[in-house]
Scaffold this motif. Structure first.
Motif, PDB file in Angstrom:
ATOM      1  N   TYR A 175      35.978  36.658  37.344  1.00 55.12           N
ATOM      2  CA  TYR A 175      37.001  36.884  36.325  1.00 55.12           C
ATOM      3  C   TYR A 175      37.600  35.586  35.817  1.00 55.12           C
ATOM      4  O   TYR A 175      37.587  34.560  36.492  1.00 55.12           O
ATOM      5  CB  TYR A 175      38.114  37.793  36.855  1.00 55.12           C
ATOM      6  N   GLN A 176      38.117  35.670  34.618  1.00 54.86           N
ATOM      7  CA  GLN A 176      38.793  34.546  33.998  1.00 54.86           C
ATOM      8  C   GLN A 176      40.113  35.034  33.431  1.00 54.86           C
ATOM      9  O   GLN A 176      40.158  36.051  32.727  1.00 54.86           O
ATOM     10  CB  GLN A 176      37.937  33.949  32.872  1.00 54.86           C
ATOM     11  N   ARG A 187      46.877  41.477  38.226  1.00 54.49           N
ATOM     12  CA  ARG A 187      45.597  40.951  38.718  1.00 54.49           C
ATOM     13  C   ARG A 187      45.145  41.728  39.945  1.00 54.49           C
ATOM     14  O   ARG A 187      43.993  42.180  40.037  1.00 54.49           O
ATOM     15  CB  ARG A 187      45.730  39.469  39.079  1.00 54.49           C
ATOM     16  N   ASP A 188      46.068  41.887  40.901  1.00 52.64           N
ATOM     17  CA  ASP A 188      45.732  42.568  42.146  1.00 52.64           C
ATOM     18  C   ASP A 188      45.373  44.032  41.919  1.00 52.64           C
ATOM     19  O   ASP A 188      44.494  44.583  42.587  1.00 52.64           O
ATOM     20  CB  ASP A 188      46.898  42.476  43.135  1.00 52.64           C
ATOM     21  N   GLU A 189      46.062  44.647  40.989  1.00 50.22           N
ATOM     22  CA  GLU A 189      45.789  46.046  40.664  1.00 50.22           C
ATOM     23  C   GLU A 189      44.365  46.223  40.177  1.00 50.22           C
ATOM     24  O   GLU A 189      43.666  47.177  40.569  1.00 50.22           O
ATOM     25  CB  GLU A 189      46.789  46.519  39.602  1.00 50.22           C
ATOM     26  N   ALA A 190      43.905  45.304  39.335  1.00 54.32           N
ATOM     27  CA  ALA A 190      42.539  45.370  38.806  1.00 54.32           C
ATOM     28  C   ALA A 190      41.513  45.162  39.917  1.00 54.32           C
ATOM     29  O   ALA A 190      40.523  45.905  40.018  1.00 54.32           O
ATOM     30  CB  ALA A 190      42.351  44.319  37.716  1.00 54.32           C
ATOM     31  N   LEU A 191      41.740  44.162  40.772  1.00 59.14           N
ATOM     32  CA  LEU A 191      40.797  43.874  41.851  1.00 59.14           C
ATOM     33  C   LEU A 191      40.761  45.008  42.872  1.00 59.14           C
ATOM     34  O   LEU A 191      39.697  45.390  43.362  1.00 59.14           O
ATOM     35  CB  LEU A 191      41.188  42.559  42.540  1.00 59.14           C
ATOM     36  N   VAL A 232      41.715  46.011  31.497  1.00 61.05           N
ATOM     37  CA  VAL A 232      42.661  44.995  31.941  1.00 61.05           C
ATOM     38  C   VAL A 232      42.921  44.003  30.821  1.00 61.05           C
ATOM     39  O   VAL A 232      41.993  43.404  30.274  1.00 61.05           O
ATOM     40  CB  VAL A 232      42.120  44.232  33.174  1.00 61.05           C
ATOM     41  N   LYS A 233      44.182  43.828  30.488  1.00 58.27           N
ATOM     42  CA  LYS A 233      44.549  42.829  29.496  1.00 58.27           C
ATOM     43  C   LYS A 233      44.753  41.482  30.190  1.00 58.27           C
ATOM     44  O   LYS A 233      45.112  41.421  31.355  1.00 58.27           O
ATOM     45  CB  LYS A 233      45.831  43.241  28.772  1.00 58.27           C
ATOM     46  N   ASP A 238      33.533  40.201  34.934  1.00 56.60           N
ATOM     47  CA  ASP A 238      32.092  40.373  35.038  1.00 56.60           C
ATOM     48  C   ASP A 238      31.804  40.604  36.520  1.00 56.60           C
ATOM     49  O   ASP A 238      32.690  40.477  37.363  1.00 56.60           O
ATOM     50  CB  ASP A 238      31.368  39.127  34.528  1.00 56.60           C
ATOM     51  N   PHE A 239      30.593  40.932  36.877  1.00 54.58           N
ATOM     52  CA  PHE A 239      30.303  41.224  38.274  1.00 54.58           C
ATOM     53  C   PHE A 239      28.813  41.060  38.544  1.00 54.58           C
ATOM     54  O   PHE A 239      27.991  41.034  37.630  1.00 54.58           O
ATOM     55  CB  PHE A 239      30.710  42.653  38.640  1.00 54.58           C
ATOM     56  N   ASP A 240      28.453  40.934  39.817  1.00 55.26           N
ATOM     57  CA  ASP A 240      27.055  41.013  40.222  1.00 55.26           C
ATOM     58  C   ASP A 240      26.972  41.431  41.683  1.00 55.26           C
ATOM     59  O   ASP A 240      27.839  41.106  42.486  1.00 55.26           O
ATOM     60  CB  ASP A 240      26.316  39.690  39.986  1.00 55.26           C
ATOM     61  N   VAL A 241      25.951  42.197  41.979  1.00 61.13           N
ATOM     62  CA  VAL A 241      25.682  42.639  43.350  1.00 61.13           C
ATOM     63  C   VAL A 241      24.755  41.613  43.972  1.00 61.13           C
ATOM     64  O   VAL A 241      23.651  41.381  43.472  1.00 61.13           O
ATOM     65  CB  VAL A 241      25.029  44.035  43.371  1.00 61.13           C
TER      66      VAL A 241
END
Length: 255
Positions: A175-176, A187-191, A232-233, A238-241
């Protein structure tokens, strides 16, 4: 590139690694760079775990000292600067490492340690290396416990339980932060939502779906769905497994 875990980061700091690999970032306060460089050079402090070191209880208490009544309303930048103001960051990384390895999910401060402190410490470190920030989500599913055949096996299995089926996967949320007014709470809520929703999905999968299907593809599809629904504003996600491990019932898959 596979992200380093914070446990590994703490080890690196405690081994007094060369500061030659530190990337310069003009957007980071000078105090941050100076504090990290200083902490990496103070070998006598950073090796305290090898000399009997700080107990889990003390490390736990040290980390909770940052959990003020309104910490979640601080911006991420403000909270990260608070952490860097402690001076010797090697101690902070080491405290986190000691607690993260042992803390129970039932602990009332589990999310503060594994999300808030985890994310902020990684942000501090990655900014110094000019690296991509990543939050690791570990998901797993276990089958039945192996039954001991005798008292000797019972003692062994009590210390190290063995399951007839076990699935493990590591997924990184990259994330950025695009707006410095983003709060720690948001931030924590999103994670947390990403981590918990991905685990809930894994809980619904059968052993057959995990072992016989393309579980990595299933996880990536679900992760994308979760990310799309977060809305999320002030953050780009982004992500990867990265790691998949399936074992049990004659199955052995690693990738």
């Amino acid at each position: 590139m596979k992200k380093r875990t914070l446990v590994f980061l703490a080890t690196m700091l405690c081994l007094n690694i060369s500061t030659g690999c530190m990337a310069q970032d003009n957007n980071i306060p000078d105090a941050t760079s100076k504090d990290i460089e200083t902490s990496m050079q103070e070998g006598s402090t950073s090796v305290r775990s090898q000399n009997g070191g700080t107990s889990y209880e003390t490390a736990y208490k040290n980390l909770l000292s940052f959990k003020s009544e309104d910490y979640s309303n601080s911006t991420v930048d403000e909270f990260d600067q608070l952490l860097t103001s402690t001076g010797d960051l090697s101690v902070l990384f080491e405290d986190y490492s000691a607690v993260a390895e042992k803390i129970s999910e039932d602990d009332e401060n589990y999310d503060f340690i594994t999300i808030t402190m985890n994310a902020s410490l990684d942000e501090i470190y990655c900014k110094e290396l000019n690296d991509e920030i990543g939050f690791e989500c570990r998901v797993m599913k276990r089958g039945n416990l192996t039954e001991p055949l005798n008292e000797e096996e019972q003692k062994i299995l009590e210390a190290e339980p063995i399951y007839d089926f076990q699935f493990y996967a590591s997924c990184y949320i990259h994330y950025q932060i695009t707006d410095k007014t983003l709060t720690v709470e948001k931030r924590d809520e999103a994670l947390k939502t990403f981590r918990d929703d991905l685990q809930s999905y894994v809980d619904t999968l059968s052993e057959e779906e995990i072992a016989n299907g393309n579980v990595k593809e299933l996880l990536e599809k679900k992760a994308q769905e979760i990310a799309d629904n977060l809305e999320v504003k002030k953050m780009e996600l982004d992500f990867d497994v990265q790691t998949i491990s399936v074992a049990g019932n004659g199955i052995e898959i690693d990738g």
